[in-house]
Write a protein that holds these residues in place. Sequence first.
Motif, mmCIF file in Angstrom:
data_model
loop_
_atom_site.group_PDB
_atom_site.id
_atom_site.type_symbol
_atom_site.label_atom_id
_atom_site.label_comp_id
_atom_site.label_asym_id
_atom_site.label_seq_id
_atom_site.Cartn_x
_atom_site.Cartn_y
_atom_site.Cartn_z
ATOM 1 N N SER A 28 -0.907 42.297 47.479
ATOM 2 C CA SER A 28 -2.038 43.163 47.839
ATOM 3 C C SER A 28 -1.879 44.575 47.268
ATOM 4 C CB SER A 28 -2.202 43.212 49.356
ATOM 5 O OG SER A 28 -1.003 43.682 49.930
ATOM 6 N N ARG A 29 -0.642 44.914 46.839
ATOM 7 C CA ARG A 29 -0.446 46.230 46.206
ATOM 8 C C ARG A 29 -0.424 46.132 44.683
ATOM 9 N NH1 ARG A 29 4.190 48.246 50.425
ATOM 10 N NH2 ARG A 29 2.916 47.838 52.267
ATOM 11 N N HIS A 30 -0.900 44.996 44.182
ATOM 12 C CA HIS A 30 -1.066 44.789 42.743
ATOM 13 C C HIS A 30 0.231 44.694 41.956
ATOM 14 C CE1 HIS A 30 -5.437 45.297 43.073
ATOM 15 N NE2 HIS A 30 -5.120 46.155 44.019
ATOM 16 N N HIS A 31 1.307 44.277 42.610
ATOM 17 C CA HIS A 31 2.526 43.954 41.860
ATOM 18 C C HIS A 31 2.348 42.533 41.341
ATOM 19 C CE1 HIS A 31 4.367 46.804 44.980
ATOM 20 N NE2 HIS A 31 4.263 47.467 43.839
ATOM 21 N N GLU A 32 2.661 42.327 40.067
ATOM 22 C CA GLU A 32 2.539 40.977 39.522
ATOM 23 C C GLU A 32 3.921 40.407 39.218
ATOM 24 O OE1 GLU A 32 -0.326 40.631 36.389
ATOM 25 O OE2 GLU A 32 -1.781 41.844 37.503
ATOM 26 N N HIS B 126 7.297 36.086 49.349
ATOM 27 C CA HIS B 126 7.173 37.538 49.446
ATOM 28 C C HIS B 126 7.211 38.193 48.077
ATOM 29 C CE1 HIS B 126 7.793 37.726 53.872
ATOM 30 N NE2 HIS B 126 8.325 36.542 53.620
ATOM 31 N N CYS B 127 6.515 39.299 47.956
ATOM 32 C CA CYS B 127 6.580 40.094 46.736
ATOM 33 C C CYS B 127 7.989 40.654 46.581
ATOM 34 C CB CYS B 127 5.575 41.242 46.820
ATOM 35 S SG CYS B 127 5.788 42.453 45.502
ATOM 36 N N PRO B 128 8.618 40.484 45.387
ATOM 37 C CA PRO B 128 9.994 40.970 45.207
ATOM 38 C C PRO B 128 10.064 42.496 45.159
ATOM 39 C CG PRO B 128 9.142 40.088 43.146
ATOM 40 C CD PRO B 128 8.095 39.810 44.194
ATOM 41 N N ILE B 129 8.937 43.151 44.993
ATOM 42 C CA ILE B 129 8.936 44.609 44.865
ATOM 43 C C ILE B 129 8.712 45.286 46.212
ATOM 44 C CG2 ILE B 129 7.806 46.588 43.730
ATOM 45 C CD1 ILE B 129 7.062 44.275 41.532
ATOM 46 N N CYS B 130 7.690 44.860 46.943
ATOM 47 C CA CYS B 130 7.392 45.545 48.215
ATOM 48 C C CYS B 130 7.556 44.629 49.428
ATOM 49 C CB CYS B 130 5.991 46.149 48.182
ATOM 50 S SG CYS B 130 4.694 44.896 48.166
ATOM 51 N N ASP B 131 7.913 43.351 49.183
ATOM 52 C CA ASP B 131 8.195 42.412 50.261
ATOM 53 C C ASP B 131 6.974 42.013 51.090
ATOM 54 O OD1 ASP B 131 10.241 40.771 51.297
ATOM 55 O OD2 ASP B 131 10.315 41.994 53.103
ATOM 56 N N CYS B 132 5.779 42.342 50.621
ATOM 57 C CA CYS B 132 4.618 41.912 51.399
ATOM 58 C C CYS B 132 4.353 40.433 51.101
ATOM 59 C CB CYS B 132 3.394 42.795 51.125
ATOM 60 S SG CYS B 132 2.454 42.277 49.693
ATOM 61 N N SER B 133 3.683 39.753 52.004
ATOM 62 C CA SER B 133 3.474 38.315 51.838
ATOM 63 C C SER B 133 1.994 37.989 51.649
ATOM 64 C CB SER B 133 4.051 37.565 53.039
ATOM 65 O OG SER B 133 3.399 37.995 54.213
HETATM 66 ZN ZN LIG Z 1 4.154 44.019 46.161
#
Ligand SMILES: [Zn+2]
Length: 139
Positions: free
Chosen positions: A9-13, A34-41
């Motif tokens: 959702s924070r646009h990390h790809e 989970h996103c490896p950058i910000c850990d959001c799911s």
């Molecule tokens: Zn992220």
Amino acid sequence: MKVFNLRCSRHHEFEGWFPSAEESERQLSNHLTHCPICDCSDLMRMPSAPRLNLATESATELVAPNAQAEWVKALRELIANTEDVGPRFAEEARRIHYRETPQRAIRGVASDRDRQELQEEGIEVIALPVPALAKEPLQ
Ligand SMILES: [Zn+2]
């Protein structure tokens, strides 16, 4: 094995590896990945095709003995669904990246240096060691 480009959702790809498309949907809808950058799911799958680099080293370090058959099966499926461009891998990956050729999943051979140069240009490449037996017919 399926590889999907994911976006949080924070646009990390980033890329996610799943045993199957169904499993990826299950994991994403249950927020198990989970996103490896910000850990959001809160992740969504991106439509672009993955680019694969199938290296030829042994895969023994990656494969548990009882997972071998599954791995080989998944690998065969992967190989069947990608176009083999052999030593033209780096060139084709660039042409796909710069949209000079139809978007598709490719595999081929790249040196460490090729891979590094592609990454510097923002082209994501997965180095996937292929066990020799994946090339043999099924027993
Ligand atoms: Zn992220």
